[in-house]
Design a protein around this motif. Structure first.
Motif, PDB file in Angstrom:
ATOM      1  N   HIS A   1      -7.547  -0.520   4.907  1.00  0.00           N
ATOM      2  CA  HIS A   1      -7.379   0.135   3.560  1.00  0.00           C
ATOM      3  C   HIS A   1      -8.486  -0.205   2.842  1.00  0.00           C
TER       4      HIS A   1
ATOM      5  N   SER B   1      -4.131  10.785  -2.694  1.00  0.00           N
ATOM      6  CA  SER B   1      -3.030   9.592  -2.860  1.00  0.00           C
ATOM      7  C   SER B   1      -2.024   9.751  -0.995  1.00  0.00           C
ATOM      8  N   LYS B   2      -2.031  10.872  -0.588  1.00  0.00           N
ATOM      9  CA  LYS B   2      -1.333  11.095   0.905  1.00  0.00           C
ATOM     10  C   LYS B   2      -2.340  10.168   1.833  1.00  0.00           C
TER      11      LYS B   2
ATOM     12  N   SER C   1       0.854   3.636  -3.235  1.00  0.00           N
ATOM     13  CA  SER C   1       0.355   5.289  -2.601  1.00  0.00           C
ATOM     14  C   SER C   1       1.387   6.403  -3.304  1.00  0.00           C
ATOM     15  N   ASP C   2       2.530   6.157  -2.847  1.00  0.00           N
ATOM     16  CA  ASP C   2       3.545   6.883  -2.754  1.00  0.00           C
ATOM     17  C   ASP C   2       4.103   7.109  -4.311  1.00  0.00           C
TER      18      ASP C   2
ATOM     19  N   LEU D   1       2.064  23.480  -5.099  1.00  0.00           N
ATOM     20  CA  LEU D   1       0.755  22.930  -4.602  1.00  0.00           C
ATOM     21  C   LEU D   1       0.665  22.371  -3.077  1.00  0.00           C
TER      22      LEU D   1
ATOM     23  N   MET E   1       1.236   6.973  -6.432  1.00  0.00           N
ATOM     24  CA  MET E   1      -0.152   7.839  -6.727  1.00  0.00           C
ATOM     25  C   MET E   1       0.619   9.361  -6.203  1.00  0.00           C
ATOM     26  N   VAL E   2       1.062   9.958  -4.966  1.00  0.00           N
ATOM     27  CA  VAL E   2       1.510  11.278  -4.916  1.00  0.00           C
ATOM     28  C   VAL E   2       2.708  11.383  -5.682  1.00  0.00           C
TER      29      VAL E   2
ATOM     30  N   TYR F   1      -5.550  18.266  -9.201  1.00  0.00           N
ATOM     31  CA  TYR F   1      -4.256  17.577  -9.228  1.00  0.00           C
ATOM     32  C   TYR F   1      -3.862  17.845  -7.688  1.00  0.00           C
TER      33      TYR F   1
ATOM     34  N   CYS G   1       1.279  12.808  -8.902  1.00  0.00           N
ATOM     35  CA  CYS G   1       0.447  13.986  -9.172  1.00  0.00           C
ATOM     36  C   CYS G   1       1.643  14.517  -8.928  1.00  0.00           C
TER      37      CYS G   1
ATOM     38  N   ILE H   1      -4.112   8.041   1.424  1.00  0.00           N
ATOM     39  CA  ILE H   1      -3.634   6.144   1.733  1.00  0.00           C
ATOM     40  C   ILE H   1      -2.285   6.304   2.175  1.00  0.00           C
ATOM     41  N   ALA H   2      -1.781   7.041   1.536  1.00  0.00           N
ATOM     42  CA  ALA H   2      -0.094   6.580   2.277  1.00  0.00           C
ATOM     43  C   ALA H   2       0.004   6.670   3.838  1.00  0.00           C
TER      44      ALA H   2
ATOM     45  N   HIS I   1       1.150  -1.365   0.294  1.00  0.00           N
ATOM     46  CA  HIS I   1       0.160   0.042  -0.279  1.00  0.00           C
ATOM     47  C   HIS I   1       1.276   1.264  -0.279  1.00  0.00           C
ATOM     48  N   GLU I   2       1.616   0.763   0.927  1.00  0.00           N
ATOM     49  CA  GLU I   2       2.947   2.532   0.802  1.00  0.00           C
ATOM     50  C   GLU I   2       3.403   2.369  -0.123  1.00  0.00           C
TER      51      GLU I   2
ATOM     52  N   SER J   1      -0.497   3.624   5.198  1.00  0.00           N
ATOM     53  CA  SER J   1      -0.185   2.767   5.175  1.00  0.00           C
ATOM     54  C   SER J   1       0.703   2.147   6.799  1.00  0.00           C
TER      55      SER J   1
ATOM     56  N   ASP K   1      -6.118  14.655  -5.632  1.00  0.00           N
ATOM     57  CA  ASP K   1      -5.722  13.590  -6.623  1.00  0.00           C
ATOM     58  C   ASP K   1      -4.558  13.616  -5.341  1.00  0.00           C
ATOM     59  N   PHE K   2      -3.457  14.487  -5.671  1.00  0.00           N
ATOM     60  CA  PHE K   2      -2.901  14.507  -4.843  1.00  0.00           C
ATOM     61  C   PHE K   2      -2.813  14.235  -2.443  1.00  0.00           C
TER      62      PHE K   2
END
Lengths: 324, 324
Positions: free
Chosen positions: B135, B120-121, A139-140, B35, A142-143, B113, A146, B123-124, A135-136, B127, B116-117
């Motif tokens: 999850h 993603s963060k 998701s990383d 960002l 995905m970050v 974006y 972006c 989920i990060a 997951h890490e 984790s 999206d960021f």
């Protein structure tokens, strides 16, 4: 056709890829008919499924069970698709008197939520894998995706972009997701750590080489094979490696300056393309993409001989050597 | 001010909320200045942080360690923020909570974006919690949030919306994320399963009540306290419970028909508001929100007495009883 040739390189994966395809089609079903339509449309648009292929081939070095592996193959493809969808949401397109037309507004809304939906489904699919490191990783990535997209917006029309910033951007935009595809495949198949790291690095170098080749193709291809005018990315202000490396050369320099000042005429585009095609910068960019390809191949050396290894080598070679 | 009164109800959580706040500010840092600016701007706009509050209070029924709990408090707030940002792209909103939206300050693309960021963060951050069910919960909620948003677009100007479809929509749009906040807090603190289910249900019922109240307030509040003209959601074609329940009443019916045919004038808005405010439908909507509140309170009954339980009761009461 290129895509067919590429597919031939992983023809023996067809049964497993079919299972991934079925799972993808299952996953995007929802009780919104509109969204299901949009998602299936995206799926059926095809794509090479190259990221799932990297997942599957990397998993072949370990304990391969398709019912488990598919839960990492599906998320990487969904994230790839989601990022494509969001890239297509264009702020100023299709406006009338400063306001979006109903159609444009509707399409943008749907594109945004469809992208969000695919992102969410990617995470949902991965949650079948009980491994927080997975997951890490995702998701990383995905970050970073972006950030890559935002950088691309920020760098637009930065005609003085450095090589380092270019490489950083394509690492985020392209290489990381391919690298993570390899690593997640290895992880889900319990490939030994050392081999997993080689596969991850392989994916990274292939991704870098692949994106540089793509950027070269935008300059050297015919309009027909690209499906859009060659060099059009450049006229939009997307600065890529060949341009970065060629911009000091007098002929290129003069024309870049014209574009920078707003001349995006047909004649300027054609002149600039001609200069770039024969530039030393373009040749340098090819050499750099080859260096990445060599590094990718190097990573595979210590891996045991197998048909998966051969496929990875062939795909890497193919992706990095598309005819210039 | 309402927000201050609400904050007073969880004043004793301040040290833990400060840690969550610091973590939020840390998490949104990136090497893109643009960002980071956008994300900090969003964070500083405040918000009640009601979802983290539900996480923290639910976690108090178990083994509370803020260093662990923050990794579920941060994701739910980030997902809430991300969905607000993406809603602003859609709604053409220029202000939220009295401050310019990211969209207004930068553009659609940045807002997309940035959202999206933040997704993603989220989920990060999650984790850090090695629990695949967590999850699954969060990603399923994200999926439902998307579906809720799409439904809201699809339902626009559906003046014949059913009660059932309205409830389904607000479940997705609001109640689920609050429910999941409670459940994730309980999960991260290893609250016994039975209590965790009560907390999850509590969050769901509070969320339903809360959204209905919000929709009632759009009709009965003054323009000043709303920060926008009362009933403006309705004029935009967003059909909510009071309207669904009142639309058969002759006075309301006649004016809805006018709006439906395109009359969104000041005088029609005011007339319609007046009719709705004294309608039987509005009174019914209040009763339904009270029923949800009662159900929420019922879920808490079997939980052990504690200051956390008292806080949950007070917050539920406050959120559902904001002055009509």
């Amino acid at each position: 056709m290129d895509k067919l040739k590429l597919k031939a390189l992983y023809a023996d994966l067809k049964p497993e890829l079919d299972i991934v395809e079925t799972e993808l089609a299952q996953v995007v079903l929802s009780d919104s008919a509109l969204l299901t339509d949009a998602a299936l449309h995206l799926l059926q648009a095809g794509g090479k499924r190259i990221r799932p292929v990297f997942v599957l081939l990397s998993a072949k070095f370990g304990d391969f069970t398709i019912e488990r592996i598919k839960h990492v193959a599906v998320p990487v493809e969904l994230i790839h698709m989601a990022s494509l969808v969001h890239d297509d949401v264009i702020d100023d397109a299709d406006t009338r008197r400063g306001r979006p037309t109903v159609k444009a507004e509707w399409n943008n809304r749907m594109a945004m939520y469809a992208g969000d939906f695919l992102f969410s489904k990617a995470i949902a699919s991965l949650s079948h894998i009980d491994n927080s490191y997975a997951h890490e990783l995702l998701s990383d990535t995905m970050v970073e995706l972006c950030l890559g997209e935002i950088e691309q917006v920020e760098d637009k029309r930065s005609y003085d972009l450095s090589v380092k910033d270019y490489l950083k951007r394509i690492r985020r935009k392209t290489a990381l997701l391919i690298s993570v595809s390899c690593e997640l495949g290895a992880l889900a198949a319990s490939v030994p750590d050392k081999q997993r790291v080689h596969l991850r690095n392989f994916g990274y170098y292939v991704g870098m080489s692949f994106q540089i080749v793509d950027d070269i193709l935008d300059i050297v291809s015919t309009d027909e094979s690209l499906g859009k005018p060659a060099g059009s990315d450049l006229l939009l202000g997307n600065i890529t490696l060949p341009v970065v490396l060629a911009r000091e050369e007098p002929g290129v320099c003069r024309l870049i300056e014209k574009v920078r000042l707003g001349d995006t005429s047909e004649s300027t585009r054609k002149e600039l393309l001609q200069e770039l095609r024969s530039s030393e910068g373009l040749a340098k960019a090819k050499r750099i993409s080859n260096l990445y390809l060599e590094k990718a191949m190097e990573e595979l050396k210590s891996l045991p001989k197998s048909s998966a290894k051969r496929s990875l080598q062939n795909i890497a070679l193919f992706m990095s050597k598309r005819k210039f």
